[in-house]
Design an enzyme around this catalytic site. Structure first.
Site, PDB file in Angstrom:
ATOM      1  CB  CYS A 105      -1.878   3.176   9.995  1.00 10.39           C
ATOM      2  SG  CYS A 105      -3.219   3.575  11.145  1.00 10.39           S
TER       3      CYS A 105
ATOM      4  NE  ARG B   3      -3.539   0.066   2.729  1.00 14.41           N
ATOM      5  CZ  ARG B   3      -4.159   0.316   3.874  1.00 14.41           C
ATOM      6  NH1 ARG B   3      -4.101  -0.564   4.875  1.00 14.41           N
ATOM      7  NH2 ARG B   3      -4.843   1.432   4.038  1.00 14.41           N
TER       8      ARG B   3
END
Length: 290
Positions: free
Chosen positions: A238, A179
């Site tokens: 995050c 990611r």
């Protein structure tokens, strides 16, 4: 600073420490009921259930943002029977190591960090130690709890925009490396990539195969091997602010208490749409490794 303790120490605390509260902070996502049912079936004797979702802000579309109403947050803490002088041990049974997020919340809400603890390895470690468990709801006597937010532990979108070109604080991204590099996001409506000049250190890299924190010297070597300066002010992020708290706790116990969490995290920064007052997505630049 907060503390990491093992199951034997938790057992000793239960027998010898006054003003001690044990809180299970298991989180499996938006479904609070699953975590609560697990707690009702089995938990450390005397533990109370800390519902992380109950402390999330209902007035934003972003997931997991900390509740910013001091009165409501104080009522929630008071309903758990907490007082500002309580020693609090968190544990969980979640793949997200959600007790770290719960501990960060208590820091933000003004509970003294030196009174906050996490059981290393969570409930499985307690059972492996031979600790007893019980079922059902724990009875608590509500107490008044006046809180005051400690803003130094959080960063907002506006602060991140100011921070990015100045590099006054180093950034650590706790998402999976795919990611971070620019792979697909699990949530719709998000761009792929990362903030410029941020380090990629997935939260899972803090743990061994059994879910225990790595020895601190090994954790230090891993972070420093990336170029992270453990003496420098640090901001974590995050996907939605949940697992970044693992890094904040790790920084705390390694002696870097000058750390904060970007609560909106990638769900906020990586949004494909403009926020009120923005004129271009260039105000939230994204980089990829592709």
């Amino acid at each position: 600073m907060p503390w990491l303790i093992n199951a034997e120490q938790v057992d000793s605390f239960r027998k010898n420490q006054k003003n001690l509260v044990i809180l299970e902070a298991t989180w499996h996502g938006a479904d609070s009921e699953k975590a609560r049912q697990e707690f009702l079936q089995k938990h450390i004797p005397g533990a109370r259930f800390f519902d992380i979702n109950a402390f999330s802000d209902p007035d934003t579309t972003l997931p997991n943002m900390l509740l910013r109403d001091e009165s409501k947050a104080g009522d929630l803490l008071g309903a758990l029977g907490l007082r500002p002088d309580c020693k609090i041990i968190f544990y969980d049974r979640s793949e997200f190591h959600s007790s770290c997020r719960a501990l960060w919340m208590l820091k933000m809400l003004g509970h003294p960090p030196q009174l906050l603890y996490i059981l290393d390895g969570g409930l499985p470690a307690w059972e492996k130690y031979g600790g007893k468990t019980e079922a059902g709801e724990s009875q608590t006597a509500p107490k008044p709890y006046a809180i005051k937010f400690h803003e130094k532990f959080v960063r907002t979108l506006a602060q991140m925009k100011e921070l990015l070109p100045a590099t006054a604080e180093q950034l650590i991204d706790a998402r999976h490396p795919v990611r971070y590099a620019g792979g697909p996001e699990p949530r719709p409506g998000l761009r792929s990539g990362h903030l410029a000049d941020s380090y990629c250190f997935p939260f899972s890299a803090c743990f061994d195969k059994d879910g225990y924190f790595l020895p601190l010297d090994k954790l230090r070597r891993r972070l420093e091997g990336l170029g992270v300066d453990l003496r420098h002010p640090t901001v974590t992020l995050c996907g939605s602010g949940m697992t970044a708290a693992v890094l904040n706790f790790a920084l705390d116990i390694m002696g870097n208490e000058n750390n904060a969490l970007y609560d909106g995290s990638w769900t906020e920064w990586g949004a494909e749409t403009l926020y009120p007052g923005e004129t271009s997505l260039a105000e939230r630049p994204v980089e990829t490794c592709v």
